[in-house]
Motif scaffolding. Structure first.
Motif, mmCIF file in Angstrom:
data_model
loop_
_atom_site.group_PDB
_atom_site.id
_atom_site.type_symbol
_atom_site.label_atom_id
_atom_site.label_comp_id
_atom_site.label_asym_id
_atom_site.label_seq_id
_atom_site.Cartn_x
_atom_site.Cartn_y
_atom_site.Cartn_z
ATOM 1 N N GLY A 175 9.299 -1.383 7.437
ATOM 2 C CA GLY A 175 10.456 -2.043 6.872
ATOM 3 C C GLY A 175 10.072 -2.920 5.696
ATOM 4 N N PRO A 176 10.937 -3.849 5.305
ATOM 5 C CA PRO A 176 10.657 -4.720 4.164
ATOM 6 C C PRO A 176 9.510 -5.683 4.460
ATOM 7 N N GLY A 179 13.022 7.735 0.357
ATOM 8 C CA GLY A 179 13.503 8.894 -0.403
ATOM 9 C C GLY A 179 13.752 10.090 0.498
ATOM 10 N N LEU A 180 12.860 10.335 1.430
ATOM 11 C CA LEU A 180 13.006 11.468 2.348
ATOM 12 C C LEU A 180 14.204 11.272 3.276
ATOM 13 N N LEU A 181 14.517 10.025 3.590
ATOM 14 C CA LEU A 181 15.662 9.729 4.453
ATOM 15 C C LEU A 181 16.972 9.687 3.677
ATOM 16 N N GLY A 182 16.873 9.767 2.353
ATOM 17 C CA GLY A 182 18.069 9.724 1.525
ATOM 18 C C GLY A 182 18.582 8.333 1.272
ATOM 19 N N ASP A 183 17.692 7.337 1.437
ATOM 20 C CA ASP A 183 18.097 5.950 1.225
ATOM 21 C C ASP A 183 18.019 5.530 -0.232
ATOM 22 N N GLU A 184 17.457 6.401 -1.080
ATOM 23 C CA GLU A 184 17.347 6.054 -2.499
ATOM 24 C C GLU A 184 17.930 7.174 -3.339
ATOM 25 N N TYR A 196 0.824 -1.208 0.000
ATOM 26 C CA TYR A 196 0.000 0.000 0.000
ATOM 27 C C TYR A 196 0.859 1.259 0.000
ATOM 28 N N ALA A 197 0.566 2.158 -0.936
ATOM 29 C CA ALA A 197 1.200 3.472 -0.970
ATOM 30 C C ALA A 197 0.329 4.456 -0.191
ATOM 31 N N GLU A 198 0.882 5.629 0.051
ATOM 32 C CA GLU A 198 0.170 6.623 0.850
ATOM 33 C C GLU A 198 -1.155 7.044 0.225
ATOM 34 N N ASP A 199 -1.279 6.933 -1.090
ATOM 35 C CA ASP A 199 -2.531 7.321 -1.752
ATOM 36 C C ASP A 199 -3.421 6.124 -2.078
ATOM 37 N N SER A 200 -3.096 4.955 -1.519
ATOM 38 C CA SER A 200 -3.955 3.786 -1.709
ATOM 39 C C SER A 200 -5.262 3.966 -0.950
ATOM 40 N N GLU A 201 -6.267 3.212 -1.357
ATOM 41 C CA GLU A 201 -7.559 3.261 -0.670
ATOM 42 C C GLU A 201 -7.401 2.872 0.796
ATOM 43 N N VAL A 202 -8.098 3.594 1.660
ATOM 44 C CA VAL A 202 -8.135 3.218 3.072
ATOM 45 C C VAL A 202 -9.500 2.610 3.384
ATOM 46 N N LEU A 234 3.630 -2.336 3.268
ATOM 47 C CA LEU A 234 3.648 -0.938 2.863
ATOM 48 C C LEU A 234 4.662 -0.666 1.756
ATOM 49 N N ASP A 235 4.295 0.203 0.864
ATOM 50 C CA ASP A 235 5.249 0.780 -0.081
ATOM 51 C C ASP A 235 5.946 1.917 0.663
ATOM 52 N N ILE A 236 7.219 1.735 1.007
ATOM 53 C CA ILE A 236 7.948 2.732 1.796
ATOM 54 C C ILE A 236 8.910 3.556 0.934
ATOM 55 N N THR A 237 8.614 3.645 -0.355
ATOM 56 C CA THR A 237 9.464 4.416 -1.266
ATOM 57 C C THR A 237 9.581 5.868 -0.825
#
Length: 237
Positions: free
Chosen positions: A190-191, A232-237, A112-118, A225-228
């Motif tokens: 996490g993963p 990205g905000l943490l600079g991991d990608e 689930y991404a942040e814009d997925s259905e809740v 969760l999709d934690i992309t």
């Protein structure tokens, strides 16, 4: 130095925030000092500490069956309480950071991404989503949909056939403190892996339990969760 006020000060995650903090003047308050179900209590506490950030961790949580048996308490604490916190933060122009949950998602397909259905599958998820409704109405806010657990894992058995994106509270606390200035919604976890596999990595002796063995609350099969965005905000990608 900027100030942080943390609700739910007696809770394990609040204590992890204290341990992880090295940058802020951080205050935790227990329910005895600030009752989130009482708007006046929240207002007075904010006026006392004058925080720049309010991290709202206070919640009616586990066991999840409590929310099925006592929905009134779930509504009072997680929906009305969070609404009170939001109102108080609006009145005092305080940045609000709300710790929500992966249970707001339907929990059948995962990723689930942040814009997925809740669409929560149990009352706990509904109560946390109710809190999100209030927080989302405040522009100066941040919601973490977290998949986390305490360490050591408190149970002798872990679910073998349910997938999550779990992270330990100590790691989650570091991430929350690192991303305080963000806004909107961020998945925190996490993963993807089964609950049992996650726990077994640090607790090899943990036993197995299956969803069919849990009859007091509906447990979703896959809230990964999709934690992309988080990475990205943490600079991991």
């Amino acid at each position: 130095m900027k100030k942080i006020l943390v609700s739910g000060g007696d809770g394990k995650f609040a204590k992890q925030l204290v341990k992880s903090n090295a940058k802020y003047e951080l205050y935790t308050v227990s329910k005895q000092e600030m009752d989130v179900t009482d708007l006046a209590s929240v207002m007075v506490t904010i006026e006392k500490y004058k925080p720049d950030y309010f991290i709202h961790t206070a919640a009616y949580t586990r066991p999840l069956s409590k929310h099925e048996d006592q929905p009134d308490k779930s509504i009072l604490n997680n929906i009305i309480g969070t609404s009170n916190v939001t109102i108080a933060c609006i009145k005092h122009d305080v940045k609000l950071v709300y710790i929500s949950t992966d249970h707001v998602y339907k929990g059948d397909t995962g990723d689930y991404a942040e814009d997925s259905e809740v669409l929560p599958s149990n009352n706990y998820g509904w109560s946390k989503l109710g809190g999100e409704c209030a927080v989302t109405m405040y522009d100066n806010s941040l919601i973490f949909r977290a998949s986390m657990c305490e360490e050591p894992f408190p149970h002798s058995k872990a679910v073998k056939d349910a997938m999550k994106s779990l992270i330990y509270q100590a790691d989650a606390a570091i991430i929350v403190l690192s991303l305080l200035d963000q806004k909107g919604i961020i998945n925190l976890g996490g993963p993807p892996q089964t609950i049992h596999d996650f726990v077994k990595a640090k607790k090899p002796e943990v036993g197995e339990i299956y969803l069919k063995d849990i009859d007091d609350v509906y447990m979703p099969t896959d809230t990964t969760l999709d934690i992309t965005k988080m990475r990205g905000l943490l600079g991991d990608e």
